[in-house]
Design a protein around this motif. Structure first.
Motif, PDB file in Angstrom:
ATOM      1  N   PHE A  71       0.782  -1.249   0.059  1.00 58.23           N
ATOM      2  CA  PHE A  71       0.008  -0.128   0.076  1.00 58.23           C
ATOM      3  C   PHE A  71       0.836   1.174  -0.045  1.00 58.23           C
ATOM      4  O   PHE A  71       0.802   2.080  -0.967  1.00 58.23           O
ATOM      5  CB  PHE A  71      -1.144   0.128   1.277  1.00 58.23           C
ATOM      6  N   LEU A 110      -6.994   3.045  -5.309  1.00 55.25           N
ATOM      7  CA  LEU A 110      -7.305   3.738  -3.862  1.00 55.25           C
ATOM      8  C   LEU A 110      -9.170   3.889  -3.989  1.00 55.25           C
ATOM      9  O   LEU A 110      -9.728   3.561  -3.054  1.00 55.25           O
ATOM     10  CB  LEU A 110      -6.706   4.868  -3.447  1.00 55.25           C
ATOM     11  N   TYR A 116     -14.931  -0.634  -1.539  1.00 56.25           N
ATOM     12  CA  TYR A 116     -14.877  -1.786  -0.707  1.00 56.25           C
ATOM     13  C   TYR A 116     -15.535  -1.273   0.765  1.00 56.25           C
ATOM     14  O   TYR A 116     -16.361  -1.805   1.317  1.00 56.25           O
ATOM     15  CB  TYR A 116     -13.801  -2.438  -0.733  1.00 56.25           C
ATOM     16  N   LEU A 118     -16.885   1.505   1.578  1.00 54.31           N
ATOM     17  CA  LEU A 118     -18.425   1.909   1.720  1.00 54.31           C
ATOM     18  C   LEU A 118     -19.180   0.957   1.755  1.00 54.31           C
ATOM     19  O   LEU A 118     -20.253   0.767   2.474  1.00 54.31           O
ATOM     20  CB  LEU A 118     -18.472   2.923   0.488  1.00 54.31           C
ATOM     21  N   GLN A 120     -19.094  -1.973   3.272  1.00 52.63           N
ATOM     22  CA  GLN A 120     -18.713  -2.715   4.329  1.00 52.63           C
ATOM     23  C   GLN A 120     -19.743  -1.976   5.603  1.00 52.63           C
ATOM     24  O   GLN A 120     -20.130  -2.377   6.694  1.00 52.63           O
ATOM     25  CB  GLN A 120     -17.179  -2.660   5.022  1.00 52.63           C
ATOM     26  N   VAL A 121     -19.943  -0.692   5.326  1.00 55.74           N
ATOM     27  CA  VAL A 121     -20.762   0.090   6.353  1.00 55.74           C
ATOM     28  C   VAL A 121     -22.217   0.475   5.816  1.00 55.74           C
ATOM     29  O   VAL A 121     -23.099   0.696   6.523  1.00 55.74           O
ATOM     30  CB  VAL A 121     -20.359   1.543   6.725  1.00 55.74           C
ATOM     31  N   ARG A 123     -24.173  -2.350   4.874  1.00 63.99           N
ATOM     32  CA  ARG A 123     -24.681  -3.486   4.709  1.00 63.99           C
ATOM     33  C   ARG A 123     -25.818  -3.490   5.764  1.00 63.99           C
ATOM     34  O   ARG A 123     -25.460  -3.075   7.142  1.00 63.99           O
ATOM     35  CB  ARG A 123     -23.682  -4.649   5.114  1.00 63.99           C
TER      36      ARG A 123
ATOM     37  N   HIS B   4     -22.077   6.094  12.538  1.00 68.26           N
ATOM     38  CA  HIS B   4     -21.269   4.837  12.138  1.00 68.26           C
ATOM     39  C   HIS B   4     -19.909   5.229  11.688  1.00 68.26           C
ATOM     40  O   HIS B   4     -19.602   5.910  10.666  1.00 68.26           O
ATOM     41  CB  HIS B   4     -21.806   3.959  11.090  1.00 68.26           C
ATOM     42  N   ILE B   6     -15.913   4.579  10.636  1.00 68.79           N
ATOM     43  CA  ILE B   6     -15.018   3.770  10.059  1.00 68.79           C
ATOM     44  C   ILE B   6     -13.557   3.894  10.396  1.00 68.79           C
ATOM     45  O   ILE B   6     -13.141   5.080  10.394  1.00 68.79           O
ATOM     46  CB  ILE B   6     -14.978   3.793   8.079  1.00 68.79           C
ATOM     47  N   LEU B   8      -9.664   2.754   9.185  1.00 68.41           N
ATOM     48  CA  LEU B   8      -8.803   2.128   8.449  1.00 68.41           C
ATOM     49  C   LEU B   8      -7.494   1.745   9.224  1.00 68.41           C
ATOM     50  O   LEU B   8      -6.948   2.644   9.516  1.00 68.41           O
ATOM     51  CB  LEU B   8      -8.260   3.193   7.214  1.00 68.41           C
ATOM     52  N   LEU B  25      -6.912   7.647   1.071  1.00 69.74           N
ATOM     53  CA  LEU B  25      -7.995   6.898   1.021  1.00 69.74           C
ATOM     54  C   LEU B  25      -8.883   7.498   2.066  1.00 69.74           C
ATOM     55  O   LEU B  25     -10.305   7.392   1.705  1.00 69.74           O
ATOM     56  CB  LEU B  25      -7.558   5.529   1.594  1.00 69.74           C
ATOM     57  N   LEU B  29     -12.991   8.724   1.370  1.00 70.00           N
ATOM     58  CA  LEU B  29     -14.075   8.192   2.179  1.00 70.00           C
ATOM     59  C   LEU B  29     -14.759   9.278   2.660  1.00 70.00           C
ATOM     60  O   LEU B  29     -16.140   9.487   2.889  1.00 70.00           O
ATOM     61  CB  LEU B  29     -13.602   7.031   3.260  1.00 70.00           C
ATOM     62  N   ARG B  33     -18.797   9.868   2.390  1.00 74.44           N
ATOM     63  CA  ARG B  33     -20.181   9.655   3.165  1.00 74.44           C
ATOM     64  C   ARG B  33     -20.136  10.711   4.280  1.00 74.44           C
ATOM     65  O   ARG B  33     -19.048  11.475   4.515  1.00 74.44           O
ATOM     66  CB  ARG B  33     -19.807   8.322   3.781  1.00 74.44           C
ATOM     67  N   THR B  65     -16.700   0.518  12.197  1.00 71.72           N
ATOM     68  CA  THR B  65     -16.151  -0.888  11.322  1.00 71.72           C
ATOM     69  C   THR B  65     -14.816  -0.653  10.923  1.00 71.72           C
ATOM     70  O   THR B  65     -14.262   0.515  10.568  1.00 71.72           O
ATOM     71  CB  THR B  65     -16.980  -0.901   9.887  1.00 71.72           C
ATOM     72  N   VAL B  67     -11.734  -1.731   8.992  1.00 71.54           N
ATOM     73  CA  VAL B  67     -11.287  -2.132   7.715  1.00 71.54           C
ATOM     74  C   VAL B  67      -9.588  -2.260   7.730  1.00 71.54           C
ATOM     75  O   VAL B  67      -9.063  -1.170   7.632  1.00 71.54           O
ATOM     76  CB  VAL B  67     -11.735  -1.160   6.618  1.00 71.54           C
ATOM     77  N   VAL B  69      -6.490  -2.538   6.034  1.00 74.28           N
ATOM     78  CA  VAL B  69      -5.774  -2.168   4.730  1.00 74.28           C
ATOM     79  C   VAL B  69      -4.733  -3.086   4.547  1.00 74.28           C
ATOM     80  O   VAL B  69      -3.566  -2.619   4.832  1.00 74.28           O
ATOM     81  CB  VAL B  69      -5.678  -0.719   4.544  1.00 74.28           C
ATOM     82  N   PHE B  70      -4.755  -4.357   4.571  1.00 72.83           N
ATOM     83  CA  PHE B  70      -3.959  -5.247   4.105  1.00 72.83           C
ATOM     84  C   PHE B  70      -4.023  -5.963   2.906  1.00 72.83           C
ATOM     85  O   PHE B  70      -5.331  -5.996   2.721  1.00 72.83           O
ATOM     86  CB  PHE B  70      -3.796  -6.361   5.268  1.00 72.83           C
ATOM     87  N   ALA B 100     -13.914  -5.908   9.221  1.00 73.90           N
ATOM     88  CA  ALA B 100     -14.255  -6.488   7.763  1.00 73.90           C
ATOM     89  C   ALA B 100     -13.115  -7.369   7.430  1.00 73.90           C
ATOM     90  O   ALA B 100     -12.117  -7.527   8.142  1.00 73.90           O
ATOM     91  CB  ALA B 100     -14.172  -5.223   6.775  1.00 73.90           C
ATOM     92  N   THR B 101     -13.253  -8.009   6.249  1.00 74.15           N
ATOM     93  CA  THR B 101     -12.152  -8.672   5.747  1.00 74.15           C
ATOM     94  C   THR B 101     -10.909  -7.725   5.026  1.00 74.15           C
ATOM     95  O   THR B 101     -11.291  -6.990   4.694  1.00 74.15           O
ATOM     96  CB  THR B 101     -12.610  -9.607   4.508  1.00 74.15           C
ATOM     97  N   ALA B 102      -9.746  -8.126   5.119  1.00 73.95           N
ATOM     98  CA  ALA B 102      -8.827  -7.382   4.621  1.00 73.95           C
ATOM     99  C   ALA B 102      -9.097  -7.101   3.126  1.00 73.95           C
ATOM    100  O   ALA B 102      -9.805  -7.719   2.286  1.00 73.95           O
ATOM    101  CB  ALA B 102      -7.378  -8.034   4.325  1.00 73.95           C
ATOM    102  N   VAL B 103      -8.589  -5.505   2.765  1.00 72.95           N
ATOM    103  CA  VAL B 103      -9.176  -5.118   1.514  1.00 72.95           C
ATOM    104  C   VAL B 103      -8.767  -5.969   0.285  1.00 72.95           C
ATOM    105  O   VAL B 103      -9.246  -6.027  -0.963  1.00 72.95           O
ATOM    106  CB  VAL B 103      -8.812  -3.800   1.454  1.00 72.95           C
TER     107      VAL B 103
END
Lengths: 123, 123
Positions: A71, A110, A116, A118, A120-121, A123, B4, B6, B8, B25, B29, B33, B65, B67, B69-70, B100-103
């Motif tokens: 990254f 990016l 991705y 967005l 996640q939040v 859902r 809510h 986020i 990272l 990033l 975001l 939002r 949430t 996330v 970033v890996f 979340a799952t890794a991006v």
């Protein structure tokens, strides 16, 4: 005509599952182009970059682009990678080896990561 | 209505330039939002995750949430992160914290990375 190989260069990790996205990425690239695509890792996983470069050279590549699948451009990409690439160039003087910027610096990458996040939040 | 946030979550590095894509990033975001977006790091950079969670909770978030970033889901994401998240949940029982799952596991992210790689060899 040149045979141009791509090496996806990642950090490496102890957990073998860490490499799964790299293997999926390599498979996508193999499906999208004719030239060879390999993986290489800085540490903890094999092959290392000199091994991957030597293999592509033995397979007939006369040009190789190393893409750092990181990254950020930290010490691994700014300092460790150029040192290894210099050794690879010295060991393979007939191969033109170039190095891309880390994938995480790319704006379209990016954007995809942002979308991705967005999802996640929402859902 | 829930607020809510986020977070990272990245690895961190010694070189401050490493964090630039994470900041870009976060800016993307924030533009996309209304809710807050923060960064947090596993090591070498600040804030850490407990600090970032506490700040969002103090700012009125009742859902967060995280996330990762890996690229891969290795030990940092599978083992270290859940441990820290558990501590954050214990310290902030009124905040719903999800992970979340890794991006890098996301197919659209991998597609964007693959397109970046293809642009590097077509120049």
């Amino acid at each position: 005509m040149k045979t141009h190989g791509i090496i996806l260069f990642g950090h490496g990790a102890r957990d073998p599952r860490w490499a799964e996205p790299f293997e999926r990425l390599a498979a996508k690239l193999r499906g999208a182009r004719g030239g060879p695509v390999s993986l290489a890792f800085l540490e903890l996983m094999s092959p290392d970059l000199p091994t991957a470069v030597a293999q592509l050279a033995a397979d007939g590549c006369d040009a190789i682009t190393v893409v750092p699948v990181f990254f950020g451009q930290g010490g691994h990409v700014r300092r460790d990678l150029p040192e290894v690439v210099e050794k690879c160039r010295a060991a393979n003087p007939d191969v033109v080896i170039s190095c891309a910027t880390a994938v995480g610096e790319d704006d379209a990458v990016l954007d995809a990561v942002a979308e991705y996040c967005l999802r996640q939040v929402s859902r």
